[in-house]
Design a protein around this motif. Structure first.
Motif, PDB file in Angstrom:
ATOM      1  N   SER A   8      14.319  14.261   5.702  1.00 42.32           N
ATOM      2  CA  SER A   8      13.783  13.292   6.920  1.00 42.32           C
ATOM      3  C   SER A   8      14.020  11.892   6.462  1.00 42.32           C
ATOM      4  O   SER A   8      14.432  10.847   7.424  1.00 42.32           O
ATOM      5  CB  SER A   8      12.336  13.750   6.893  1.00 42.32           C
ATOM      6  N   TYR A   9      14.106  11.513   5.393  1.00 41.24           N
ATOM      7  CA  TYR A   9      14.428  10.203   4.811  1.00 41.24           C
ATOM      8  C   TYR A   9      15.810   9.788   5.211  1.00 41.24           C
ATOM      9  O   TYR A   9      16.084   8.620   5.798  1.00 41.24           O
ATOM     10  CB  TYR A   9      13.945   9.896   3.388  1.00 41.24           C
ATOM     11  N   ALA A  10      16.573  10.719   4.995  1.00 47.62           N
ATOM     12  CA  ALA A  10      18.014  10.434   5.476  1.00 47.62           C
ATOM     13  C   ALA A  10      18.212  10.144   6.871  1.00 47.62           C
ATOM     14  O   ALA A  10      18.927   9.435   7.295  1.00 47.62           O
ATOM     15  CB  ALA A  10      18.836  11.635   4.944  1.00 47.62           C
ATOM     16  N   LEU A  39       2.787   7.113  -6.317  1.00 49.25           N
ATOM     17  CA  LEU A  39       2.152   8.523  -6.882  1.00 49.25           C
ATOM     18  C   LEU A  39       2.631   9.680  -6.292  1.00 49.25           C
ATOM     19  O   LEU A  39       2.671  10.861  -7.088  1.00 49.25           O
ATOM     20  CB  LEU A  39       0.682   8.219  -6.565  1.00 49.25           C
ATOM     21  N   TYR A  40       3.060   9.719  -4.927  1.00 50.63           N
ATOM     22  CA  TYR A  40       3.611  10.986  -4.474  1.00 50.63           C
ATOM     23  C   TYR A  40       4.868  11.457  -5.228  1.00 50.63           C
ATOM     24  O   TYR A  40       5.180  12.511  -5.673  1.00 50.63           O
ATOM     25  CB  TYR A  40       3.905  10.658  -2.883  1.00 50.63           C
ATOM     26  N   LEU A  41       5.670  10.548  -5.512  1.00 48.87           N
ATOM     27  CA  LEU A  41       6.821  10.823  -6.349  1.00 48.87           C
ATOM     28  C   LEU A  41       6.778  11.488  -7.752  1.00 48.87           C
ATOM     29  O   LEU A  41       7.675  12.133  -8.091  1.00 48.87           O
ATOM     30  CB  LEU A  41       7.870   9.449  -6.289  1.00 48.87           C
ATOM     31  N   ASN A  42       5.737  11.063  -8.113  1.00 48.29           N
ATOM     32  CA  ASN A  42       5.141  11.685  -9.433  1.00 48.29           C
ATOM     33  C   ASN A  42       5.118  13.232  -9.308  1.00 48.29           C
ATOM     34  O   ASN A  42       5.665  14.066 -10.249  1.00 48.29           O
ATOM     35  CB  ASN A  42       3.972  11.067  -9.940  1.00 48.29           C
ATOM     36  N   THR A  96      16.375   5.574  -8.899  1.00 49.42           N
ATOM     37  CA  THR A  96      16.601   4.425  -7.925  1.00 49.42           C
ATOM     38  C   THR A  96      15.124   4.252  -7.117  1.00 49.42           C
ATOM     39  O   THR A  96      14.505   2.889  -7.080  1.00 49.42           O
ATOM     40  CB  THR A  96      17.434   5.236  -6.834  1.00 49.42           C
ATOM     41  N   GLU A  97      14.400   5.354  -6.760  1.00 48.48           N
ATOM     42  CA  GLU A  97      13.163   4.956  -5.770  1.00 48.48           C
ATOM     43  C   GLU A  97      12.047   4.382  -6.715  1.00 48.48           C
ATOM     44  O   GLU A  97      11.403   3.702  -6.295  1.00 48.48           O
ATOM     45  CB  GLU A  97      12.861   6.246  -5.233  1.00 48.48           C
ATOM     46  N   ALA A  98      11.696   5.176  -7.761  1.00 49.89           N
ATOM     47  CA  ALA A  98      10.763   4.684  -8.712  1.00 49.89           C
ATOM     48  C   ALA A  98      10.831   3.190  -9.114  1.00 49.89           C
ATOM     49  O   ALA A  98      10.114   2.237  -9.008  1.00 49.89           O
ATOM     50  CB  ALA A  98      10.315   5.407  -9.696  1.00 49.89           C
ATOM     51  N   PHE A 106       0.625  -0.941  -0.048  1.00 51.20           N
ATOM     52  CA  PHE A 106      -0.046   0.181  -0.125  1.00 51.20           C
ATOM     53  C   PHE A 106       1.009   1.306   0.005  1.00 51.20           C
ATOM     54  O   PHE A 106       0.669   2.098  -0.823  1.00 51.20           O
ATOM     55  CB  PHE A 106      -1.003   0.014   1.190  1.00 51.20           C
ATOM     56  N   TYR A 107       1.885   1.199   0.774  1.00 48.53           N
ATOM     57  CA  TYR A 107       2.792   2.229   0.871  1.00 48.53           C
ATOM     58  C   TYR A 107       3.540   2.495  -0.433  1.00 48.53           C
ATOM     59  O   TYR A 107       3.797   3.617  -0.843  1.00 48.53           O
ATOM     60  CB  TYR A 107       3.821   2.039   1.938  1.00 48.53           C
ATOM     61  N   LEU A 108       4.017   1.358  -0.845  1.00 46.56           N
ATOM     62  CA  LEU A 108       4.826   1.584  -2.164  1.00 46.56           C
ATOM     63  C   LEU A 108       3.919   2.126  -3.328  1.00 46.56           C
ATOM     64  O   LEU A 108       4.700   3.027  -4.220  1.00 46.56           O
ATOM     65  CB  LEU A 108       5.057  -0.002  -2.509  1.00 46.56           C
TER      66      LEU A 108
HETATM   67  C1  LIG Z   1       6.469  10.480   1.195  1.00 47.73           C
HETATM   68  C2  LIG Z   1       7.994  10.303   0.774  1.00 47.73           C
HETATM   69  N1  LIG Z   1       8.684  11.196   1.569  1.00 47.73           N
HETATM   70  C3  LIG Z   1      10.048  11.293   1.200  1.00 47.73           C
HETATM   71  C4  LIG Z   1      10.624  10.088   0.362  1.00 47.73           C
HETATM   72  C5  LIG Z   1      12.262  10.311   0.116  1.00 47.73           C
HETATM   73  O1  LIG Z   1      12.365  10.405  -1.285  1.00 47.73           O
HETATM   74  C6  LIG Z   1       9.623   9.524  -0.286  1.00 47.73           C
HETATM   75  N2  LIG Z   1       9.917   8.577  -1.062  1.00 47.73           N
HETATM   76  N3  LIG Z   1       8.280   9.639  -0.124  1.00 47.73           N
END
Ligand SMILES: Cc1ncc(CO)c(N)n1
Length: 218
Positions: A138-140, A46-49, A81-83, A39-41
């Motif tokens: 914040s992720y770092a 969608l967020y990263l878009n 990387t993330e996508a 669900f998060y992924l």
């Molecule tokens: C919601 C959110 N915040 C930060 C990052 C980090 O890029 C992410 N992938 N998703």
């Protein structure tokens, strides 16, 4: 304290609250149900878009190639990387290929992306930078702490380690110096406004982790 030291100091309690969310605690322990992770992924893709589009505006407003290069570093991390990590996990989980085309942002996700996309309508590059930074910083901060404790048999250990590169501290410093250079010269009122944008985005980060655990679509 520099502007960024003060700004981060103001958001640290929110970032620490992220570390205390059930999502992150269970991800670290390896006990997070796979459905919640999926669900998060999906939501995060969608967020990263939207996030990538906001980076596009930051690039548009950049003052020189050096700034463009800095923003491009994040943008390529997001797209390459993330996508890709999210897509590969969803594939492994045998989620249908079209799931990302049909999925919709949850209410919390929409609020966060709307906030960022609205910021991107301004031509104020310092404001946009303050909206963009809490995502990566914040992720770092969070994943650097998690990586020290992750257990290798956890199904999430690779995901966690992917965010905890060796040079994370230097990158963190680099971004703070960049933001300080951009924001240090503005007046106190404007600094307050910029700091508030950073804090608001940090709060959206916390709401995102909470939403992901609850699979809260409202
Ligand atoms: C919601 C959110 N915040 C930060 C990052 C980090 O890029 C992410 N992938 N998703």
């Amino acid at each position: 304290m520099t502007f960024m030291e003060e700004t981060i100091h103001n958001s640290l309690a929110v970032w620490d609250a992220c570390l205390q969310t059930k999502f992150i605690k269970e991800m670290l322990a390896g006990t997070l149900p796979m459905e919640k992770f999926a669900f998060y992924l999906i939501q995060d893709t969608l967020y990263l878009n939207s996030y990538a589009k906001v980076l596009g505006k930051a690039i548009y407003l950049a003052e020189n190639l050096n700034e463009i290069q800095l923003y491009t570093l994040i943008l390529s991390f997001v797209t390459d990387t993330e996508a890709k990590v999210r897509h590969d996990y969803l594939h492994q989980l045998k989620m249908a290929e079209n799931i990302l085309e049909t999925a919709e942002e949850t209410a919390v996700n929409k609020q966060y992306t709307h906030f960022l996309l609205e910021l991107a309508k301004t031509n104020d590059s310092a404001q946009i930078l303050m909206g963009i930074l809490p995502c990566m910083l914040s992720y770092a901060y969070i994943f650097h702490k998690l990586a020290a404790d992750t257990v290798s048999q956890s199904p999430y250990s690779d995901f966690i380690k992917g965010y905890a590169e060796e040079n994370i501290n230097e990158e963190f410093k680099l971004w703070c110096e960049f933001a300080d250079a951009k924001c240090e010269t503005v007046n106190a009122l404007k600094k307050k406004e910029l700091s508030a944008i950073f804090e608001k985005a940090s709060k959206f980060e916390l709401a995102f982790w909470e939403m992901a655990y609850k699979e809260d679509t409202k």
